[in-house]
Design a protein around this motif. Structure first.
Motif, mmCIF file in Angstrom:
data_model
loop_
_atom_site.group_PDB
_atom_site.id
_atom_site.type_symbol
_atom_site.label_atom_id
_atom_site.label_comp_id
_atom_site.label_asym_id
_atom_site.label_seq_id
_atom_site.Cartn_x
_atom_site.Cartn_y
_atom_site.Cartn_z
ATOM 1 N N GLU A 1 -11.162 20.979 10.573
ATOM 2 C CA GLU A 1 -11.088 19.959 11.618
ATOM 3 C C GLU A 1 -12.082 20.260 12.738
ATOM 4 O O GLU A 1 -12.740 19.346 13.253
ATOM 5 C CB GLU A 1 -9.663 19.909 12.160
ATOM 6 C CG GLU A 1 -9.451 18.821 13.218
ATOM 7 C CD GLU A 1 -8.013 18.758 13.686
ATOM 8 O OE1 GLU A 1 -7.735 18.030 14.646
ATOM 9 O OE2 GLU A 1 -7.169 19.443 13.072
ATOM 10 N N MET A 2 -12.225 21.541 13.101
ATOM 11 C CA MET A 2 -13.177 21.918 14.146
ATOM 12 C C MET A 2 -14.622 21.644 13.715
ATOM 13 O O MET A 2 -15.448 21.174 14.504
ATOM 14 C CB MET A 2 -12.995 23.394 14.499
ATOM 15 C CG MET A 2 -11.669 23.712 15.175
ATOM 16 S SD MET A 2 -11.431 25.491 15.473
ATOM 17 C CE MET A 2 -12.809 25.795 16.585
ATOM 18 N N GLU A 3 -14.931 21.932 12.434
ATOM 19 C CA GLU A 3 -16.278 21.664 11.924
ATOM 20 C C GLU A 3 -16.576 20.161 11.945
ATOM 21 O O GLU A 3 -17.687 19.747 12.288
ATOM 22 C CB GLU A 3 -16.407 22.199 10.507
ATOM 23 C CG GLU A 3 -16.410 23.716 10.432
ATOM 24 C CD GLU A 3 -16.522 24.213 9.013
ATOM 25 O OE1 GLU A 3 -16.606 23.359 8.097
ATOM 26 O OE2 GLU A 3 -16.533 25.442 8.802
ATOM 27 N N GLN A 4 -15.580 19.340 11.594
ATOM 28 C CA GLN A 4 -15.792 17.899 11.610
ATOM 29 C C GLN A 4 -16.030 17.392 13.026
ATOM 30 O O GLN A 4 -16.894 16.539 13.263
ATOM 31 C CB GLN A 4 -14.578 17.189 10.980
ATOM 32 C CG GLN A 4 -14.702 15.676 10.924
ATOM 33 C CD GLN A 4 -15.838 15.223 10.033
ATOM 34 O OE1 GLN A 4 -16.236 15.925 9.114
ATOM 35 N NE2 GLN A 4 -16.385 14.053 10.308
ATOM 36 N N GLU A 5 -15.266 17.922 13.998
ATOM 37 C CA GLU A 5 -15.457 17.510 15.388
ATOM 38 C C GLU A 5 -16.845 17.912 15.889
ATOM 39 O O GLU A 5 -17.496 17.145 16.616
ATOM 40 C CB GLU A 5 -14.371 18.143 16.259
ATOM 41 C CG GLU A 5 -12.974 17.575 16.010
ATOM 42 C CD GLU A 5 -11.921 18.278 16.847
ATOM 43 O OE1 GLU A 5 -12.282 19.264 17.530
ATOM 44 O OE2 GLU A 5 -10.741 17.843 16.813
ATOM 45 N N ASN B 1 -22.453 16.364 17.400
ATOM 46 C CA ASN B 1 -23.903 16.470 17.220
ATOM 47 C C ASN B 1 -24.505 15.140 16.782
ATOM 48 O O ASN B 1 -25.607 14.766 17.210
ATOM 49 C CB ASN B 1 -24.221 17.551 16.194
ATOM 50 C CG ASN B 1 -23.882 18.939 16.704
ATOM 51 O OD1 ASN B 1 -23.927 19.184 17.911
ATOM 52 N ND2 ASN B 1 -23.520 19.858 15.813
ATOM 53 N N ARG B 2 -23.792 14.417 15.900
ATOM 54 C CA ARG B 2 -24.302 13.118 15.442
ATOM 55 C C ARG B 2 -24.393 12.134 16.604
ATOM 56 O O ARG B 2 -25.381 11.404 16.749
ATOM 57 C CB ARG B 2 -23.373 12.572 14.357
ATOM 58 C CG ARG B 2 -23.797 11.213 13.803
ATOM 59 C CD ARG B 2 -22.867 10.781 12.684
ATOM 60 N NE ARG B 2 -21.506 10.631 13.167
ATOM 61 C CZ ARG B 2 -20.470 10.377 12.376
ATOM 62 N NH1 ARG B 2 -20.640 10.243 11.073
ATOM 63 N NH2 ARG B 2 -19.255 10.255 12.877
ATOM 64 N N PHE B 3 -23.360 12.125 17.469
ATOM 65 C CA PHE B 3 -23.377 11.242 18.630
ATOM 66 C C PHE B 3 -24.523 11.605 19.576
ATOM 67 O O PHE B 3 -25.239 10.728 20.082
ATOM 68 C CB PHE B 3 -22.033 11.330 19.351
ATOM 69 C CG PHE B 3 -21.990 10.577 20.663
ATOM 70 C CD1 PHE B 3 -21.849 9.196 20.683
ATOM 71 C CD2 PHE B 3 -22.116 11.249 21.867
ATOM 72 C CE1 PHE B 3 -21.830 8.505 21.883
ATOM 73 C CE2 PHE B 3 -22.085 10.567 23.064
ATOM 74 C CZ PHE B 3 -21.946 9.187 23.080
ATOM 75 N N ASN B 4 -24.709 12.906 19.834
ATOM 76 C CA ASN B 4 -25.785 13.335 20.731
ATOM 77 C C ASN B 4 -27.156 12.953 20.181
ATOM 78 O O ASN B 4 -28.041 12.517 20.931
ATOM 79 C CB ASN B 4 -25.721 14.843 20.948
ATOM 80 C CG ASN B 4 -24.598 15.234 21.899
ATOM 81 O OD1 ASN B 4 -24.051 14.372 22.596
ATOM 82 N ND2 ASN B 4 -24.255 16.502 21.940
#
Length: 359
Positions: free
Chosen positions: A218-222, A227-230
């Motif tokens: 879950e932490m890796e997905q967050e 990063n994708r949003f940034n």
């Protein structure tokens, strides 16, 4: 199937309530009772494997005795958005189809149980698993041999009582044998209880490990979503700064790449789309005209006049607009093709053959 679907939906609703916003849920209850009144321990682990799969793992271990029962349920969301029981295994063996409905009702009752109910809920008599039998089969054989010998000794002692006054010495000897057998049986029973306790501890450790793995995932997905949003935001900000008319195509390409980044599902896709950012208008126009993700064929457009033919077709093919797309539309801003600099509106429509587009 109506009753099975109804009870399955109730089970899924209860599982989701117990899970809440977590990926898993674990319950351990003591002093449950089997149908024959024996005390048993009950272990249950619920898990959200993914958004289409739910698992229920149950272990019923008697506090005294040699058997235990391991049940593993797997529920799957089908194409019609309905939950179905995909599989049920009991001690590693597939559950009987004729008993599935009764098993589902029993599961629903156990899911709704809590510590205040544990003394009245009746569980199925645990059956020894195949692994348990393979591990403890020698001990069980020895135990059974002791039992048979004890029964024979009891018969013999009964006969000796009839001749007690004749052979008191023989009676005392048989009494010592019986006492020895009782001690041996007691030691075997204590060993079985120790193994059950060890198994329960191992199940708890496995459950903790699964919890840690799910939390790490879950932490890796967050982190990936952050990063994708940034990255997409950064590309859009760079596009907003391209206000020069000569940079119109680059601006469109930057917005286009930002959309592709937002649709990415892995770091590999993120880096691939980021590496395609054009450095000039020529590269931008080539990207927009040749990228397969940007294809909109002519037959996707609705003509205001129904009987008009498409302006192009392949030799020997139908005039259906399939296989062609507009690479530059009417009044789209683009670089001056005459080399005079600056951008100008396009007073025509450019059409290309989709088969000539490169990846």
């Amino acid at each position: 199937m109506g009753q099975r679907t109804n009870i399955t939906n109730k089970i899924i609703q209860r599982v989701k309530t117990l899970l809440g916003d977590k990926q898993n849920f674990t319950r351990h209850l003591e002093d449950f009772h089997s149908v024959n009144g024996d005390n048993v321990e009950y272990f249950m682990t619920l898990g959200m494997v993914d958004h289409e799969t739910l698992s229920v793992h149950e272990i019923i271990a008697p506090q005294k005795g040699s058997g235990f029962q391991d049940l593993f349920w797997l529920f799957k969301l089908n194409n019609t958005m309905e939950w179905n029981l995909q599989s049920l295994s009991k001690n590693g063996v597939k559950g009987e189809e004729s008993l599935i409905l009764r098993e589902l009702y029993d599961l629903f009752v156990r899911l709704n149980a809590d510590e205040s109910d544990n003394r009245i809920i009746k569980l199925e008599i645990p059956q020894p698993s195949q692994d348990f039998n393979r591990t403890f089969n020698p001990y069980l054989k020895r135990l059974y041999s002791y039992i048979y010998l004890l029964m024979g000794s009891a018969l013999l002692v009964f006969g000796l009582f009839a001749t007690l006054f004749v052979s008191n010495i023989q009676y005392n000897r048989m009494a010592r044998i019986v006492n020895t057998l009782g001690l041996s049986i007691s030691k075997s029973a204590d060993g079985s209880e120790s193994v059950i306790d060890s198994l329960a501890r191992q199940v708890g450790e496995i459950s903790q490990t699964v919890d840690l793995l799910l939390e790490s995932k879950e932490m890796e997905q967050e982190a990936f979503e952050f990063n994708r949003f940034n990255m997409s935001t950064s590309i859009r900000q760079r596009a907003d700064k391209l206000n020069n008319r000569n940079q119109y195509s680059m601006k469109r390409a930057y917005y286009y790449i930002a959309d592709r980044v937002e649709d990415s599902t892995s770091y590999g896709e993120l880096y691939y789309h980021f590496s395609r950012l054009p450095e000039n208008n020529s590269q931008a126009e080539t990207l927009l005209a040749t990228d397969r993700d940007n294809i909109i064929s002519l037959n996707r457009y609705n003509s205001p006049i129904s009987y008009l033919l498409y302006p192009v077709r392949l030799d020997g093919g139908y005039n259906d607009g399939e296989g062609f797309m507009v690479s530059c539309g009417y009044m789209d801003m683009r670089l001056n093709p005459l080399g005079e600099g600056g951008g100008r509106p396009h007073y025509a429509v450019d059409i290309i053959n989709i088969n000539n587009i490169i990846n």
